[in-house]
Every structure is written in structure tokens, then in C-alpha cells.
Design a protein around this motif. Structure first.
Motif, PDB file in Angstrom:
ATOM      1  N   ASN A   1       8.791 -41.962 -23.656  1.00 13.74           N
ATOM      2  CA  ASN A   1       8.706 -40.504 -23.615  1.00 13.74           C
ATOM      3  C   ASN A   1       7.585 -40.070 -24.559  1.00 13.74           C
ATOM      4  O   ASN A   1       7.583 -40.459 -25.714  1.00 13.74           O
ATOM      5  N   LEU A   2       6.650 -39.303 -24.008  1.00 18.71           N
ATOM      6  CA  LEU A   2       5.457 -38.972 -24.790  1.00 18.71           C
ATOM      7  C   LEU A   2       5.339 -37.467 -25.029  1.00 18.71           C
ATOM      8  O   LEU A   2       5.818 -36.658 -24.235  1.00 18.71           O
ATOM      9  N   ASN A   3       4.658 -37.147 -26.109  1.00 15.28           N
ATOM     10  CA  ASN A   3       4.499 -35.735 -26.486  1.00 15.28           C
ATOM     11  C   ASN A   3       3.271 -35.109 -25.843  1.00 15.28           C
ATOM     12  O   ASN A   3       2.274 -35.788 -25.607  1.00 15.28           O
ATOM     13  N   ASP A   4       3.349 -33.803 -25.627  1.00 23.10           N
ATOM     14  CA  ASP A   4       2.132 -33.059 -25.261  1.00 23.10           C
ATOM     15  C   ASP A   4       1.437 -32.590 -26.540  1.00 23.10           C
ATOM     16  O   ASP A   4       1.856 -32.945 -27.655  1.00 23.10           O
ATOM     17  N   LEU A   5       0.415 -31.777 -26.383  1.00 21.07           N
ATOM     18  CA  LEU A   5      -0.363 -31.355 -27.554  1.00 21.07           C
ATOM     19  C   LEU A   5       0.437 -30.475 -28.519  1.00 21.07           C
ATOM     20  O   LEU A   5       0.098 -30.366 -29.693  1.00 21.07           O
TER      21      LEU A   5
ATOM     22  N   ALA B   1      -1.744 -33.840 -20.756  1.00 18.56           N
ATOM     23  CA  ALA B   1      -1.124 -35.007 -21.413  1.00 18.56           C
ATOM     24  C   ALA B   1      -0.781 -36.067 -20.367  1.00 18.56           C
ATOM     25  O   ALA B   1      -0.930 -37.271 -20.610  1.00 18.56           O
ATOM     26  N   LEU B   2      -0.338 -35.614 -19.191  1.00 14.07           N
ATOM     27  CA  LEU B   2      -0.005 -36.526 -18.096  1.00 14.07           C
ATOM     28  C   LEU B   2      -1.270 -37.256 -17.619  1.00 14.07           C
ATOM     29  O   LEU B   2      -1.280 -38.479 -17.457  1.00 14.07           O
ATOM     30  N   VAL B   3      -2.340 -36.493 -17.446  1.00 14.86           N
ATOM     31  CA  VAL B   3      -3.611 -37.088 -17.014  1.00 14.86           C
ATOM     32  C   VAL B   3      -4.102 -38.099 -18.056  1.00 14.86           C
ATOM     33  O   VAL B   3      -4.505 -39.217 -17.724  1.00 14.86           O
ATOM     34  N   GLU B   4      -3.985 -37.726 -19.297  1.00 14.30           N
ATOM     35  CA  GLU B   4      -4.475 -38.583 -20.377  1.00 14.30           C
ATOM     36  C   GLU B   4      -3.769 -39.945 -20.399  1.00 14.30           C
ATOM     37  O   GLU B   4      -4.430 -40.974 -20.518  1.00 14.30           O
TER      38      GLU B   4
END
Ligand code: GLN
Length: 269
Positions: free
Chosen positions: A254-258, A92-95
Motif C-alpha cells: 500500500n503506497l502513499n500519494d503526495l 502516484a499510480l502512474v509513478e
């Protein structure tokens, strides 16, 4: 012993996919070949290699350490017990970083481990430049092997402890998946982590100590419009947001992971 019988025996002991991966690794064949060779004999040496790996797996040793590699983003990376096993959440960080226009930009990654984050970014952006650091010289050796494997020439790896003086130039993006696990909150039952380097996992102050240090020191190493990208535990983002605002950052997201957990945050001055 027939491959078929050994495979059934192994699948009764450990996870079925793990069993197939161990067979592929030991027999040096792909998954399809396991099933087309199913009636062939396995030699004694391979049988005992399989037994040894199954034994270790049953004790909880991560599969990645047994076979020496782990898939992350678009590659299969070399992994040893000197580095953390790359996690799917970190993709998610890479994306989110790959959503930026990285052309001609400079990046600093703190705590690169096996190098998966920097290498995944560098591979898709040949004209950005990345400084990637780690406190562990052994991890730098693994990361360098991975960079060579995937022909990334736009990364410089540095052995550096972020608690010491930062002698880096300013960068456009600062990225880190630092240690953020709160050791006090572990039960001992966690799968696999006890085989991983402690330094890469645990941080003081409820897991927030290194994240906070990177935010506060990092602020002085950003170019205009620079951003900090951090991976953290889902229960840490509110405290991090508060800390960032107190330390002169103006915006955050703030973002979510999968899994739908808040796992990545972006801080901007
Ligand atoms: N996500 C990992 C875990 O929960 C921790 C990684 C880290 O500390 N950077 O096991």
C-alpha cells in the motif's frame, strides 16, 4: 475596459490562479503576455466570455471543464464533462507503474476516462501494449483524441463494462482507478464533483464494490507474476488487503500519494 481592471475585478471574485488561466484561455495568450499586455483594452466579446466563465466557476464548475483541458503527469490533456477531471493523486499510480520494467509487457486499464493513465505510461514505454477500456463510449472518444494528440499507437481503446464477461487476453499488469467514492459519505458540499459523471465516481458497498470486483475477476486475467494496481480512497486499503488475501492473492503493498495518504495498492498472485 483595460485588461488590468478586468483582471483585478476577476481576481476579487475567484481564485487568482484560476483567473489567470481563464484570461490565458479566452485571450489566447500565455501568462507572461497577460502582464505585458496589462494596459491594453479587452474587446466586448472577450469580456463577456470571461464573465460567463467566472459565473460558472462561482457555481463550482471545475476549471478543467471550462477550459477543456487539464495538466496531468507530462501533458495537457483534453477533458470534457463526459470524463472525470484527472486528479494529482492519480499521478502516484502512474509513478509506481513506471517503476516497473514495462518492455514488451501487456497491460489492461479498466475505466480509462480521458485516457491519462494509459497515455502517460504508453508515451514513456513505446514497446509495451495497452488495452484501455471504459463503459462510456463518450469517454472512449475523448481518450482516443488524447491518444492521437500524443501519438500513442500502442493503446487499443475498448468500450466495455467490467460487470459483463471479460473477453481479454491475460496481461502482465492490470491497472484501474475505478469509481470508489462512497456516495452515502458525501455531504453535498464537495467542490466540483457534482459536475462529474456519477458513474466514474461512486461505487456501492462503501465505495468498494468495483474495486473488489476488479480484484476478483482480474485474478484470472493475469500472466504469471502479474500484478494488479489500484487507486482507492485512503480508508479502503485494509478492507481491500483482506479481500485480496481471501481471494488468492499472496502479496500486497500500500503506497502513499503526495499528500501522504494511502492511495495506491499493488496486489500480486
Ligand atoms: N479521487 C477522486 C475523489 O475523491 C475519486 C476518483 C475515483 O472515484 N476514482 O474525488
Amino acid at each position: 475596459m483595460l485588461l488590468k481592471d478586468k483582471l483585478i475585478e476577476t481576481k476579487n471574485k475567484i481564485d487568482s490562479l484560476d483567473a489567470e488561466i481563464i484570461f490565458q484561455h479566452v485571450l489566447k495568450i500565455d501568462k507572461a503576455k497577460i502582464y505585458s499586455d496589462i494596459k491594453k483594452e479587452i474587446n466586448k466579446k472577450d469580456l463577456s466570455s470571461i464573465d460567463l466563465m467566472v459565473e460558472e466557476r462561482l457555481k463550482g464548475k471545475p476549471l478543467a471543464y471550462l477550459i477543456g483541458k487539464k495538466g496531468f503527469w507530462k501533458n495537457n490533456f483534453i477533458v470534457t464533462p463526459d470524463v472525470l477531471v484527472p486528479r494529482p493523486e492519480t499521478e502516484a499510480l502512474v509513478e509506481v507503474i513506471l517503476n516497473e520494467n514495462l518492455q514488451g509487457k501487456t497491460l489492461l486499464e479498466l475505466g480509462t476516462g480521458s485516457g491519462v493513465i494509459s497515455i502517460s505510461i504508453a508515451q514513456e514505454n513505446r514497446d509495451c501494449f495497452i488495452f484501455a477500456t471504459d463503459i462510456s463510449i463518450r469517454s472512449i472518444l475523448v481518450a482516443k483524441q488524447n491518444a492521437a494528440k500524443f501519438c500513442c499507437e500502442n493503446i487499443i481503446f475498448l468500450n466495455h463494462d467490467w460487470n459483463n464477461e471479460w473477453l481479454f487476453p491475460r496481461v502482465d499488469y492490470l491497472i484501474s482507478n475505478p469509481p470508489y467514492v462512497d456516495k452515502e459519505a458525501t455531504t453535498g458540499e464537495e467542490e466540483g464533483i457534482w459536475y462529474e459523471p456519477e458513474k466514474a465516481l461512486f461505487s456501492k458497498d462503501k465505495g468498494l464494490s468495483d474495486l473488489k470486483l476488479i480484484l476478483s475477476k482480474g485474478k484470472n486475467f493475469l500472466n504469471e507474476n502479474g500484478k494488479v494496481y489500484l487507486e482507492h480512497a485512503p480508508n479502503q486499503y485494509e478492507e481491500l488487503n483482506k479481500f485480496a488475501l481471501k481471494n488468492g492473492y499472496l502479496n500486497f503493498s500500500n503506497l502513499n500519494d503526495l499528500n501522504g495518504d494511502k492511495r495506491v495498492s499493488i496486489y500480486q498472485c
